[in-house]
Scaffold this motif. Sequence first.
Motif, PDB file in Angstrom:
ATOM      1  N   GLY A  29      42.339  43.719  42.315  1.00  0.00           N
ATOM      2  CA  GLY A  29      41.286  44.288  41.820  1.00  0.00           C
ATOM      3  C   GLY A  29      40.081  43.383  41.349  1.00  0.00           C
ATOM      4  O   GLY A  29      40.201  42.362  41.028  1.00  0.00           O
ATOM      5  N   LEU A  30      39.059  43.896  41.644  1.00  0.00           N
ATOM      6  CA  LEU A  30      37.796  43.253  41.111  1.00  0.00           C
ATOM      7  C   LEU A  30      37.189  43.530  39.839  1.00  0.00           C
ATOM      8  O   LEU A  30      37.587  44.691  39.601  1.00  0.00           O
ATOM      9  N   SER A  31      36.543  42.750  39.249  1.00  0.00           N
ATOM     10  CA  SER A  31      35.747  43.276  38.019  1.00  0.00           C
ATOM     11  C   SER A  31      35.160  44.453  38.137  1.00  0.00           C
ATOM     12  O   SER A  31      34.876  45.198  36.898  1.00  0.00           O
ATOM     13  N   CYS A  32      34.607  44.990  39.167  1.00  0.00           N
ATOM     14  CA  CYS A  32      33.783  46.088  39.475  1.00  0.00           C
ATOM     15  C   CYS A  32      34.409  47.302  39.268  1.00  0.00           C
ATOM     16  O   CYS A  32      34.193  48.494  39.482  1.00  0.00           O
ATOM     17  N   GLY A  33      35.983  47.152  39.462  1.00  0.00           N
ATOM     18  CA  GLY A  33      36.776  48.229  39.454  1.00  0.00           C
ATOM     19  C   GLY A  33      37.649  48.641  40.776  1.00  0.00           C
ATOM     20  O   GLY A  33      38.387  49.378  40.968  1.00  0.00           O
ATOM     21  N   HIS A  34      36.958  48.125  42.016  1.00  0.00           N
ATOM     22  CA  HIS A  34      37.475  48.503  43.375  1.00  0.00           C
ATOM     23  C   HIS A  34      38.510  47.417  43.579  1.00  0.00           C
ATOM     24  O   HIS A  34      38.699  46.116  43.267  1.00  0.00           O
ATOM     25  N   SER A  35      39.539  48.148  44.437  1.00  0.00           N
ATOM     26  CA  SER A  35      40.769  47.318  44.838  1.00  0.00           C
ATOM     27  C   SER A  35      40.767  47.122  46.332  1.00  0.00           C
ATOM     28  O   SER A  35      40.082  48.070  47.252  1.00  0.00           O
ATOM     29  N   TYR A  36      41.189  46.083  46.841  1.00  0.00           N
ATOM     30  CA  TYR A  36      41.408  45.762  48.112  1.00  0.00           C
ATOM     31  C   TYR A  36      42.684  44.792  48.490  1.00  0.00           C
ATOM     32  O   TYR A  36      43.317  44.477  47.673  1.00  0.00           O
ATOM     33  N   CYS A  37      43.258  45.320  49.776  1.00  0.00           N
ATOM     34  CA  CYS A  37      44.122  44.294  49.996  1.00  0.00           C
ATOM     35  C   CYS A  37      43.793  42.748  50.010  1.00  0.00           C
ATOM     36  O   CYS A  37      42.779  42.470  50.362  1.00  0.00           O
ATOM     37  N   MET A  38      44.834  41.891  49.403  1.00  0.00           N
ATOM     38  CA  MET A  38      44.231  40.464  49.418  1.00  0.00           C
ATOM     39  C   MET A  38      44.151  39.685  50.675  1.00  0.00           C
ATOM     40  O   MET A  38      42.962  39.225  50.682  1.00  0.00           O
ATOM     41  N   LYS A  39      44.499  40.263  51.805  1.00  0.00           N
ATOM     42  CA  LYS A  39      44.297  39.490  53.104  1.00  0.00           C
ATOM     43  C   LYS A  39      42.826  40.198  53.301  1.00  0.00           C
ATOM     44  O   LYS A  39      42.207  39.278  53.930  1.00  0.00           O
ATOM     45  N   CYS A  40      42.461  41.215  53.253  1.00  0.00           N
ATOM     46  CA  CYS A  40      41.296  42.001  53.753  1.00  0.00           C
ATOM     47  C   CYS A  40      40.165  41.333  53.057  1.00  0.00           C
ATOM     48  O   CYS A  40      39.015  40.913  53.670  1.00  0.00           O
ATOM     49  N   ILE A  41      40.330  41.383  51.662  1.00  0.00           N
ATOM     50  CA  ILE A  41      38.986  40.880  50.765  1.00  0.00           C
ATOM     51  C   ILE A  41      38.746  39.410  50.956  1.00  0.00           C
ATOM     52  O   ILE A  41      37.722  38.792  51.248  1.00  0.00           O
ATOM     53  N   THR A  42      39.780  38.692  51.163  1.00  0.00           N
ATOM     54  CA  THR A  42      39.909  37.313  51.519  1.00  0.00           C
ATOM     55  C   THR A  42      39.128  36.718  52.730  1.00  0.00           C
ATOM     56  O   THR A  42      38.107  35.876  52.875  1.00  0.00           O
ATOM     57  N   ALA A  43      39.377  37.426  53.800  1.00  0.00           N
ATOM     58  CA  ALA A  43      38.678  37.274  55.089  1.00  0.00           C
ATOM     59  C   ALA A  43      37.362  37.837  55.139  1.00  0.00           C
ATOM     60  O   ALA A  43      36.146  37.235  55.637  1.00  0.00           O
ATOM     61  N   HIS A  44      37.004  38.716  54.093  1.00  0.00           N
ATOM     62  CA  HIS A  44      35.620  39.269  54.115  1.00  0.00           C
ATOM     63  C   HIS A  44      34.956  38.167  53.400  1.00  0.00           C
ATOM     64  O   HIS A  44      33.575  37.635  53.811  1.00  0.00           O
TER      65      HIS A  44
ATOM     66  N   MET B 141      27.481  41.713  43.222  1.00  0.00           N
ATOM     67  CA  MET B 141      27.321  40.059  43.575  1.00  0.00           C
ATOM     68  C   MET B 141      28.204  39.485  42.518  1.00  0.00           C
ATOM     69  O   MET B 141      28.049  39.513  41.516  1.00  0.00           O
ATOM     70  N   PHE B 142      28.624  38.194  42.971  1.00  0.00           N
ATOM     71  CA  PHE B 142      29.412  37.284  42.345  1.00  0.00           C
ATOM     72  C   PHE B 142      28.947  35.830  42.726  1.00  0.00           C
ATOM     73  O   PHE B 142      28.969  35.408  43.851  1.00  0.00           O
ATOM     74  N   THR B 143      28.554  35.213  41.652  1.00  0.00           N
ATOM     75  CA  THR B 143      27.843  33.912  41.842  1.00  0.00           C
ATOM     76  C   THR B 143      28.817  32.896  42.355  1.00  0.00           C
ATOM     77  O   THR B 143      28.756  32.122  43.415  1.00  0.00           O
ATOM     78  N   LEU B 144      30.110  32.895  41.545  1.00  0.00           N
ATOM     79  CA  LEU B 144      31.202  32.272  42.036  1.00  0.00           C
ATOM     80  C   LEU B 144      32.297  33.102  42.662  1.00  0.00           C
ATOM     81  O   LEU B 144      32.400  34.361  42.410  1.00  0.00           O
ATOM     82  N   ARG B 145      33.045  32.620  43.405  1.00  0.00           N
ATOM     83  CA  ARG B 145      34.038  33.367  44.283  1.00  0.00           C
ATOM     84  C   ARG B 145      35.174  33.633  43.276  1.00  0.00           C
ATOM     85  O   ARG B 145      35.914  32.688  42.515  1.00  0.00           O
ATOM     86  N   PRO B 146      35.560  34.897  43.169  1.00  0.00           N
ATOM     87  CA  PRO B 146      36.495  35.170  42.009  1.00  0.00           C
ATOM     88  C   PRO B 146      37.697  34.917  42.609  1.00  0.00           C
ATOM     89  O   PRO B 146      38.283  34.618  43.590  1.00  0.00           O
ATOM     90  N   VAL B 147      38.585  34.548  41.586  1.00  0.00           N
ATOM     91  CA  VAL B 147      40.106  34.223  41.625  1.00  0.00           C
ATOM     92  C   VAL B 147      40.760  35.488  41.955  1.00  0.00           C
ATOM     93  O   VAL B 147      40.847  36.204  41.107  1.00  0.00           O
ATOM     94  N   LEU B 148      41.497  35.717  42.871  1.00  0.00           N
ATOM     95  CA  LEU B 148      42.281  36.812  43.124  1.00  0.00           C
ATOM     96  C   LEU B 148      43.693  36.737  42.769  1.00  0.00           C
ATOM     97  O   LEU B 148      44.500  35.759  43.175  1.00  0.00           O
ATOM     98  N   GLU B 149      44.143  37.636  42.152  1.00  0.00           N
ATOM     99  CA  GLU B 149      45.633  37.773  41.624  1.00  0.00           C
ATOM    100  C   GLU B 149      46.114  39.339  42.022  1.00  0.00           C
ATOM    101  O   GLU B 149      45.519  40.190  41.809  1.00  0.00           O
ATOM    102  N   LYS B 150      47.497  39.261  42.466  1.00  0.00           N
ATOM    103  CA  LYS B 150      47.932  40.556  42.775  1.00  0.00           C
ATOM    104  C   LYS B 150      48.150  41.397  41.425  1.00  0.00           C
ATOM    105  O   LYS B 150      48.701  41.128  40.516  1.00  0.00           O
TER     106      LYS B 150
END
Length: 561
Positions: free
Chosen positions: A27-42, A60-69
Amino acid sequence: MAQKGVQLDRETFSCSICLDLLKDPVGLSCGHSYCMKCITAHWDGEDQKRIYSCPQCRKMFTLRPVLEKNVMLAELVEELKKTGLQAAAADHCYAGDEDVACDSCTGKKLKAFKSCLVCLASFCENHLQPHYDVPPLKKHQLVEPSKNLQENICSRHDEVKKMFCRTDQQSICYLCSVDQHKGHDTVSAAAERTERQKKLEVSRLNIQQRIQDRQKDVKLLQWELKDIRVSADKTVEDSEKMFTQMIHLIQKTGRDVEQQIRSQQETEVSGVKELQVKLQQEIRDLERKDAELKQLSDTPDHSQFLHNYPSVSALSESTHSSSINIRPLRHFEDVTAAVKELRGKLQDILKDTWTNISLTITQPDVLLSAPEPGPGLEPKTRAGFLKYSRQITLDPNTANRNLLLSEGNRKVTYKGQQQSYPHHPDRFVSWQQVLSRESLTGRCYWEVEWSRGGVFIAVSYKNISRAGGGAECGFGYNYKSWALECSHYGYSFRHNDIQTCVSGPRSSRIGVYLDHRAGILSFYSVSETMTLLHRVHTTFTEPLHAGLWVYGTSAELCEVK
């Protein structure tokens, strides 16, 4: 509605990038969720910009967010998968408008698995189980699911129709048999079924026999098509060769005529030139004599004139006629007339020959004619047999080298010396036999005239052996051929090396009748009347060819009309 709710949940827990259920959801701070593989590739694609965004809301995120399952979201997705599959499976088993529904189900009915002709009801797999477990129910008759079970219930008495009224030709219940159908011819439905089942089996056997007959006919037609093609190709090839030979013969004759004309031209020209030289020499001699006479005439001295006159005035006789017959443009008119006469004869021959060829080509085949009544029944008279007469010729490529063919390849004669036939794989090497060019199917009739010695009049499959000297090649000595032997001792029939003595009136003409479909082959003694000598009933599996085996004699396929 349940299915619609499941579908909504699937959309809620789907990744907006791959459009499938979330895998390792984050999940991102904006509330939307993605597959880890999909958002990483994006985001890997946005590394160059150093600015990362949400694919849905574009935050927009200035720094690349750290992703956790997201563990809780992952468990919800797994539960949704199980619930969705169960719902889909259950929905697949429910009866639709076109399905037979289970009569025992309450609420939403499942599809019926079997229908019971005793219970007059349909059951799903669960409700059908007692018919497999309970002994009385095991005796019930189960059939594929049917919507017409109520047709087995009598509308008058509400009883199962277990009887059949033969008088009214309808199914009835037991009460009907003692009520409005009293006194009618009634039996149990099972008994009537058994009776009609027997008739049905007879009908099926008849249909199956007709199918086999038609399949055999189709196979025969396939062979006939192949034989027509092979025969047509061979005839075209032979015709081209013969026409080419005739063209070469005409061209050679033309060259010979031209050579003779030129030779005669040289002879006549030589004679004319020789005469021309002599005439010119005579002209010179006469001119010289004329000059001498003129000189004498001009002499003024009378004495000199009279002295020289006797020697000068004498003329020698001419060695040539005073007149020459000239025939302008008529030197070779006789040759022209002869060639013109030949041309006329050739035109007449070609016209007559073409008429005969055209009639032969367009003559209808018995096989393709209209269906004939009475299959398997033979004609009663010779005129009846002649309706099925076939013009048959012998194939030179099959003739043994001790046999001579003549009369348009209809007559075969045994010769002591071998003929100069070319090598051919269809030729009989050891047996003095020959086969017909034409294949025989349907109804056919032909006659054979024989003289002295003996002859085997036969029919044979085309694939009979040719090369050896054993029984596999001889007419009547194998299962591929049938033959009637005719000699001054009498008649005998032979097939598969089994000989049968045949009695009948002696005749030099034998008629052969073949009904290929009915499996009938008959031999007749032909004179003023026709007498049956021998008849065969069998099954022919291939087209047949007429055959002749002669020894010390000759035989001819007659032209019958």
